[in-house]
Design a protein around this motif. Sequence first.
Motif, mmCIF file in Angstrom:
data_model
loop_
_atom_site.group_PDB
_atom_site.id
_atom_site.type_symbol
_atom_site.label_atom_id
_atom_site.label_comp_id
_atom_site.label_asym_id
_atom_site.label_seq_id
_atom_site.Cartn_x
_atom_site.Cartn_y
_atom_site.Cartn_z
ATOM 1 N N LEU A 105 0.810 -1.214 0.000
ATOM 2 C CA LEU A 105 0.000 0.000 0.000
ATOM 3 C C LEU A 105 0.847 1.268 0.000
ATOM 4 O O LEU A 105 0.301 2.363 0.054
ATOM 5 N N GLY A 106 2.159 1.137 0.028
ATOM 6 C CA GLY A 106 3.003 2.324 0.063
ATOM 7 C C GLY A 106 3.027 2.989 1.424
ATOM 8 O O GLY A 106 3.381 4.156 1.553
ATOM 9 N N LEU A 107 2.630 2.249 2.453
ATOM 10 C CA LEU A 107 2.602 2.819 3.799
ATOM 11 C C LEU A 107 3.914 2.570 4.532
ATOM 12 O O LEU A 107 4.125 3.075 5.620
ATOM 13 N N ILE A 124 -1.194 4.509 -5.611
ATOM 14 C CA ILE A 124 -1.379 3.055 -5.600
ATOM 15 C C ILE A 124 -2.864 2.717 -5.558
ATOM 16 O O ILE A 124 -3.348 1.836 -6.274
ATOM 17 N N ARG A 125 -3.603 3.462 -4.746
ATOM 18 C CA ARG A 125 -5.048 3.231 -4.697
ATOM 19 C C ARG A 125 -5.671 3.524 -6.062
ATOM 20 O O ARG A 125 -6.545 2.793 -6.521
ATOM 21 N N GLU A 126 -5.195 4.596 -6.700
ATOM 22 C CA GLU A 126 -5.757 4.944 -8.006
ATOM 23 C C GLU A 126 -5.398 3.901 -9.052
ATOM 24 O O GLU A 126 -6.115 3.716 -10.034
ATOM 25 N N ALA A 127 -4.288 3.203 -8.812
ATOM 26 C CA ALA A 127 -3.908 2.125 -9.728
ATOM 27 C C ALA A 127 -4.803 0.898 -9.539
ATOM 28 O O ALA A 127 -4.699 -0.064 -10.300
ATOM 29 N N ARG A 143 4.046 -5.017 -8.937
ATOM 30 C CA ARG A 143 3.377 -4.568 -10.168
ATOM 31 C C ARG A 143 1.888 -4.840 -10.098
ATOM 32 O O ARG A 143 1.451 -5.865 -9.590
ATOM 33 N N ILE A 144 1.135 -3.857 -10.611
ATOM 34 C CA ILE A 144 -0.303 -4.052 -10.791
ATOM 35 C C ILE A 144 -0.544 -4.013 -12.285
ATOM 36 O O ILE A 144 -0.253 -2.991 -12.916
ATOM 37 N N ASP A 145 -1.045 -5.086 -12.861
ATOM 38 C CA ASP A 145 -1.251 -5.141 -14.312
ATOM 39 C C ASP A 145 0.002 -4.717 -15.053
ATOM 40 O O ASP A 145 -0.067 -3.977 -16.041
ATOM 41 N N GLY A 146 1.131 -5.094 -14.579
ATOM 42 C CA GLY A 146 2.371 -4.770 -15.254
ATOM 43 C C GLY A 146 2.980 -3.418 -14.892
ATOM 44 O O GLY A 146 4.134 -3.162 -15.183
ATOM 45 N N GLN A 147 2.191 -2.563 -14.237
ATOM 46 C CA GLN A 147 2.712 -1.232 -13.877
ATOM 47 C C GLN A 147 3.414 -1.309 -12.522
ATOM 48 O O GLN A 147 2.848 -1.795 -11.552
ATOM 49 N N GLU A 148 4.645 -0.827 -12.477
ATOM 50 C CA GLU A 148 5.370 -0.873 -11.206
ATOM 51 C C GLU A 148 4.801 0.173 -10.240
ATOM 52 O O GLU A 148 4.642 1.334 -10.597
ATOM 53 N N ILE A 149 4.502 -0.240 -9.036
ATOM 54 C CA ILE A 149 3.882 0.702 -8.105
ATOM 55 C C ILE A 149 4.720 0.929 -6.845
ATOM 56 O O ILE A 149 4.336 1.698 -5.972
#
Lengths: 326, 509
Positions: free
Chosen positions: B304-306, B329-332, B315-321
């Motif tokens: 969650l980036g916390l 991250i939530r918007e991703a 990665r979310i759907d290939g996008q590095e977060i």
Amino acid sequence: MGNIDIRSVLTLALIASSFRMATPIIFATMGGIFSSHTGIFNVAMEGFLLIGAFFAVYGSVQTGSPLGGMLFAIVSCLLASLIFAILHLELKANPIIVGLGMNIFAIGMTNYLLTALLDSTGVYKSNLIIGFTQIQIPVIETVPVLGDLVSGHFPLVYIAFLTVYVVYLILYKTPFGFHLRSVGEKIDAAESIGVNPKKMKYYGLLVSGLLCAFGGTFLSLSYLNLFGEGMVAGRGWLALAAINFGGMRPVPSMIGCLIFGFMDALAVRLQQFGLPSQVVLMLPYATTIIVLLVSAIIARKKRMAGIGKQDDVDVSVATSSKKVEV
Amino acid sequence: MPEALSVKSITKTFPNVVANDNVSLFVKKGTIRAIVGENGAGKTTLMNILYGLYQPDSGQIFIKGEEVKLSNPRDAIARGVGMVHQHFKLVPSYTLAQNIALGVEPKKGIFVNQDRLNQSVQAIAQKYGFEINEKEVTLDVSVGEQQRAEILKALYRGVDILILDEPTAVLTDMETKELFVMLRNLVEQGITILFISHKLREVLEISDDISVMRNGKLIGTVNRDETDECQLAEMMVGRETLGGRMRKGAEIGDCILHVEGLSVLDNRDLSAVKDVDLELFAGEILGGAGVDGNGQEEFVEAILGLRPIVSGKIRIDGQEIQDLTTREIREAGVAYIPSDRYRSGVAVDAVVWENMISGEYYSPPLSKGMSLVLPEIQDLSKKLIDSFQVMTPGPNAKTGTLSGGNIQRVIAGRELGLEKAKVVIASQPTRGIDIAGAEAIRKMLINYANRGAAVFLISADLDEVLALSDRIVVFYEGKVFDAGYYDEGIRQRVGKLMTSGEDCIDEIR
């Protein structure tokens, strides 16, 4: 204004009067240290000092003796701190709110009683008030420098410094002191050895009431021989600053009191040199801010230096308390 | 061999829970007895009864052959029973000696005799072979040394039966080894030790006998030499047939969340998540089992980036977060139901509608320029209250006044209601809430997965994980082990992984 000779300002008399100015703050500070160590930040000391100062005058007038006045102050301040304790410890009121309430109550009550009992408004000044007299210490009074500094003070000045030592002994050298301080610092530890935290908190508050009675008595039966509604003038708050400055330890906190006392004395002294009184009287309070700022910076540095270790302790508690098992 | 302590038919109930159900136990003097079981098995309740913190509803306690009633810890200590809790009860600014002797200080007149205090503490420490710098200030010493002080605090009071509640949970491996040497020393001097743990490897290393508890019952007691980790694990998790399976057939799609080589530190800067790889697929519910404190929280917070990460890619759907902010991250597409709903889940002093929009308030249609669009917000929050069945007087009720289950519905409404999330991370979503509320949350997660999102359900409640998951991974000491897809043998596999991590993994395969 620019031609004040520094030597005529910084005299022995100035140092001696710093002791006097520091005395009521020292009393309140030592009392506040007691309650702070049981985990209660006592913001009512300003009010306790005022109550003490009023009843010292009233008691002195009634009994014709400064000791009688002091007894009145002690009883009234113990009652006031008992009310504080009951409101906080039995009725679970927030101690800051109770403390602030006590301060406002103290102003209102002393104002009212000033009219009702002493038939005055604002200030009561009378020959009927019998105050303490200064003590000249034989032999020492004739010693140069030392005599100027140490001799010729009111008895409560000596008692104040004695109190610092006694408070230190009680808190740091007796079993009672260890048990009392464990309540404020780690209540789990206190409970695990069978200490009753509530009882300790009562002691803490009552001692702060008792010592504020001493401070109040000093203000109205030694420092001045009168009662004035504004006479406490923030000394209860300065005491909180001194406690903070000294990290709740008696001797360092006393040094804080002496700094405030010195600034107070300096302010009075500088007025005699024609500096604008508005500026000069600001000195003690400006000093408070500077002192608190400096002590906060030092504390922060210490914290940063020891942060790893401190974290270890805290985290072990945090992680273990996360686990709840029936 | 003489008995140190025994209990007969102890039963203790709390509202809705039978914590100890007719438990009987017999402990020989001078031995180490481990009490093992999962969280909630009733170990700590039993120990608290022996230490006088709780009184049993029925049953008898015998200490050294004599029946006793223990109404508080002082009674227990007077009978020679001491307990070292998981979190220490030491005053940080006192020296270790002062803490050890607190309450029973040697005196000189009205003062504490500091010299004699130090000497007597040192004498006790030497008697039992403890190394301790008794003049050190508690704050400055390691957790291991603090624990030694806690044990000495009990011994100083003449205790000869010592209860240790998960003593190794806070220790490093090195400190654990030292502790075990000390415990052996103690036993040789006639001290009896009861040792609560759920780490089977340690239990087998240190104890003489091992008692296993499950669901408040004492399942059995075995000798160390006659058992192994796998038998113990089986006793702990049981063989009961799988009931209450809620999850039915899933359509699993592409990988949505891909975690690669993730390492994260905990608050003490110790390694909490160690080089973890994880894949989460669309449409599946992945169960994250494991005893609390094995890196689950840190793992979730990192995603969650916390919490900053040490290394790895997410990665979310290939996008590095991994370098994005929590909002990004939530918007991703990550939704999050945190484990501590009061601290991280909602603002308890804010009203329901405020909490419901707190993930979205800044974007249209809920806001326009610098101002909130209140009619839109009211509509949305009413809709969410209806569809997530939040029992509240209205959107303007203070969130903190709702029950735990309803607060969780508010969070679920916020996180799932807009149906934007591709990944849902639910951490202990039903802990401490009522049965109906828990059921509702579980159904929401299933429905969400059925719509094609990936759900990662992390829970210390094994039954819940088993009831919902298509596939299960187990957190153990910062690593994640794959227990595979749901089938008949999964309970045993998960149980073993939960308690012993990789040691058993070969056997499982």
